[in-house]
Design an enzyme around this catalytic site. Sequence first.
Site, PDB file in Angstrom:
ATOM      1  N   LYS A 178      11.133  23.682 100.257  1.00 31.77           N
ATOM      2  CA  LYS A 178      11.218  23.502  99.217  1.00 31.77           C
ATOM      3  C   LYS A 178      12.262  22.012  98.854  1.00 31.77           C
ATOM      4  O   LYS A 178      12.282  21.706  99.680  1.00 31.77           O
ATOM      5  CB  LYS A 178      12.823  24.278  98.526  1.00 31.77           C
ATOM      6  CG  LYS A 178      12.215  25.471  98.083  1.00 31.77           C
ATOM      7  CD  LYS A 178      13.682  26.603  97.910  1.00 31.77           C
ATOM      8  CE  LYS A 178      13.442  28.431  97.713  1.00 31.77           C
ATOM      9  NZ  LYS A 178      14.430  28.807  98.268  1.00 31.77           N
ATOM     10  N   TYR A 220      12.273  21.832  91.613  1.00 30.62           N
ATOM     11  CA  TYR A 220      11.831  21.779  93.025  1.00 30.62           C
ATOM     12  C   TYR A 220      10.715  22.036  93.065  1.00 30.62           C
ATOM     13  O   TYR A 220       9.972  23.130  92.395  1.00 30.62           O
ATOM     14  CB  TYR A 220      13.127  22.706  93.709  1.00 30.62           C
ATOM     15  CG  TYR A 220      13.337  23.844  93.389  1.00 30.62           C
ATOM     16  CD1 TYR A 220      14.004  24.599  92.341  1.00 30.62           C
ATOM     17  CD2 TYR A 220      12.808  24.741  93.818  1.00 30.62           C
ATOM     18  CE1 TYR A 220      14.799  25.376  91.593  1.00 30.62           C
ATOM     19  CE2 TYR A 220      13.077  26.611  93.659  1.00 30.62           C
ATOM     20  CZ  TYR A 220      14.255  26.467  93.105  1.00 30.62           C
ATOM     21  OH  TYR A 220      14.338  28.186  91.965  1.00 30.62           O
ATOM     22  N   ASP A 273      23.396  37.965  93.382  1.00 30.16           N
ATOM     23  CA  ASP A 273      24.073  37.045  94.719  1.00 30.16           C
ATOM     24  C   ASP A 273      25.715  37.794  94.762  1.00 30.16           C
ATOM     25  O   ASP A 273      25.865  37.503  95.767  1.00 30.16           O
ATOM     26  CB  ASP A 273      24.243  35.723  94.134  1.00 30.16           C
ATOM     27  CG  ASP A 273      22.849  35.130  93.970  1.00 30.16           C
ATOM     28  OD1 ASP A 273      22.007  35.911  94.018  1.00 30.16           O
ATOM     29  OD2 ASP A 273      23.015  33.892  92.743  1.00 30.16           O
ATOM     30  N   HIS A 276      19.408  32.187  98.625  1.00 29.44           N
ATOM     31  CA  HIS A 276      18.373  33.356  98.958  1.00 29.44           C
ATOM     32  C   HIS A 276      17.652  32.592 100.213  1.00 29.44           C
ATOM     33  O   HIS A 276      17.166  31.436 100.054  1.00 29.44           O
ATOM     34  CB  HIS A 276      17.948  32.955  97.288  1.00 29.44           C
ATOM     35  CG  HIS A 276      19.029  32.867  95.695  1.00 29.44           C
ATOM     36  ND1 HIS A 276      18.325  32.747  94.810  1.00 29.44           N
ATOM     37  CD2 HIS A 276      19.483  33.748  96.365  1.00 29.44           C
ATOM     38  CE1 HIS A 276      19.300  33.091  94.193  1.00 29.44           C
ATOM     39  NE2 HIS A 276      20.164  34.267  94.558  1.00 29.44           N
TER      40      HIS A 276
HETATM   41  C1  LIG Z   1      13.088  31.968  91.384  1.00 24.17           C
HETATM   42  C2  LIG Z   1      12.155  33.222  90.331  1.00 24.17           C
HETATM   43  C3  LIG Z   1      12.750  33.840  89.820  1.00 24.17           C
HETATM   44  N1  LIG Z   1      11.443  33.893  88.995  1.00 24.17           N
HETATM   45  C4  LIG Z   1      11.905  34.897  87.506  1.00 24.17           C
HETATM   46  C5  LIG Z   1      13.553  36.152  87.518  1.00 24.17           C
HETATM   47  C6  LIG Z   1      14.534  36.310  86.936  1.00 24.17           C
HETATM   48  O1  LIG Z   1      14.116  36.680  85.791  1.00 24.17           O
HETATM   49  C7  LIG Z   1      14.574  34.916  86.303  1.00 24.17           C
HETATM   50  C8  LIG Z   1      15.808  34.537  87.315  1.00 24.17           C
HETATM   51  O2  LIG Z   1      15.922  34.291  88.463  1.00 24.17           O
HETATM   52  P1  LIG Z   1      16.924  34.080  89.696  1.00 24.17           P
HETATM   53  O3  LIG Z   1      18.057  34.626  89.130  1.00 24.17           O
HETATM   54  O4  LIG Z   1      16.518  35.092  90.997  1.00 24.17           O
HETATM   55  O5  LIG Z   1      16.832  32.091  89.790  1.00 24.17           O
HETATM   56  P2  LIG Z   1      17.592  32.148  90.690  1.00 24.17           P
HETATM   57  O6  LIG Z   1      19.012  32.316  91.011  1.00 24.17           O
HETATM   58  O7  LIG Z   1      17.651  30.350  89.950  1.00 24.17           O
HETATM   59  O8  LIG Z   1      17.124  32.183  91.874  1.00 24.17           O
HETATM   60  C9  LIG Z   1      16.292  30.829  92.537  1.00 24.17           C
HETATM   61  O9  LIG Z   1      17.777  30.291  93.606  1.00 24.17           O
HETATM   62  C10 LIG Z   1      17.123  29.582  94.720  1.00 24.17           C
HETATM   63  C11 LIG Z   1      18.246  28.578  94.686  1.00 24.17           C
HETATM   64  C12 LIG Z   1      16.044  29.254  95.345  1.00 24.17           C
HETATM   65  O10 LIG Z   1      16.258  28.424  96.335  1.00 24.17           O
HETATM   66  C13 LIG Z   1      15.050  30.050  94.909  1.00 24.17           C
HETATM   67  O11 LIG Z   1      14.465  29.462  94.497  1.00 24.17           O
HETATM   68  C14 LIG Z   1      15.349  30.800  93.840  1.00 24.17           C
HETATM   69  O12 LIG Z   1      16.053  32.743  94.264  1.00 24.17           O
HETATM   70  O13 LIG Z   1      13.541  34.553  87.085  1.00 24.17           O
HETATM   71  C15 LIG Z   1       9.983  33.545  88.544  1.00 24.17           C
HETATM   72  O14 LIG Z   1       9.702  33.698  87.124  1.00 24.17           O
HETATM   73  N2  LIG Z   1       9.856  32.592  89.207  1.00 24.17           N
HETATM   74  C16 LIG Z   1      10.420  32.276  90.296  1.00 24.17           C
HETATM   75  O15 LIG Z   1      10.136  31.902  91.198  1.00 24.17           O
END
Ligand SMILES: Cc1cn([C@H]2C[C@H](O)[C@@H](COP(=O)(O)OP(=O)(O)O[C@H]3O[C@H](C)C(=O)[C@H](O)[C@H]3O)O2)c(=O)[nH]c1=O
Length: 182
Positions: A71, A131, A169, A61
């Site tokens: 980060k 993080y 993803d 991401h």
């Molecule tokens: C990233 C983020 C997500 N969200 C909410 C949005 C979705 O409803 C839920 C899950 O989000 P997401 O599927 O994007 O989460 P990850 O797959 O862990 O995403 C992260 O994974 C990789 C490893 C990264 O480096 C980034 O920080 C970030 O993209 O949390 C928020 O409310 N705030 C946030 O800062």
Amino acid sequence: MNYIQTEIEGVWLIEPKVFLDERGYFMESFKKEEFEANIGPVNFVQDNESKSAFGVLRGLHYQQGEHSQAKLVRVIQGEVLDVAVDLRQSSPTFGKYVSVLLSEANKRQFFIPRGFAHGFAVLSEEAIFTYKVDNVYAPQAEASILYCDRTLGIEWPLAESQMLLSAKDKQGSTFENAVYFK
Ligand SMILES: Cc1cn([C@H]2C[C@H](O)[C@@H](COP(=O)(O)OP(=O)(O)O[C@H]3O[C@H](C)C(=O)[C@H](O)[C@H]3O)O2)c(=O)[nH]c1=O
């Protein structure tokens, strides 16, 4: 803390000093003054935490343009392989990646500056990943690169059949079609 430069300029490995005694351990997990003296100015504005089961792969991401996030990542339970990909077009390591094992046991931290895609794969039964970021969440600027992009050639220690990815993803772009940083 030990600050170790990686093979990609701006990406650092940090090994905290851990004080053990009969009760357990204590460590300073972040100290702004020391961090800035070793790596440079930073202003973290948000802390994140996620918990994942074995085989989960989150990434790769990045937030595009001015929404890019530096980060400082670490694992407080379990173990992951963490990967940072250089999307800075002017960088001599453009398109290259650094991967590092982060775990509850090694307590290592990984600093990834702005201009990178980031992701990790969980190698333990469960992993809690926490993080700091220096720019707030900007969903409208979010983008994903497919973890198995052939150009990047990232070596993940999991078989595809073991991996669990979000729908987002699974539909990540190729590296070639990613939105790069200047
Ligand atoms: C990233 C983020 C997500 N969200 C909410 C949005 C979705 O409803 C839920 C899950 O989000 P997401 O599927 O994007 O989460 P990850 O797959 O862990 O995403 C992260 O994974 C990789 C490893 C990264 O480096 C980034 O920080 C970030 O993209 O949390 C928020 O409310 N705030 C946030 O800062």
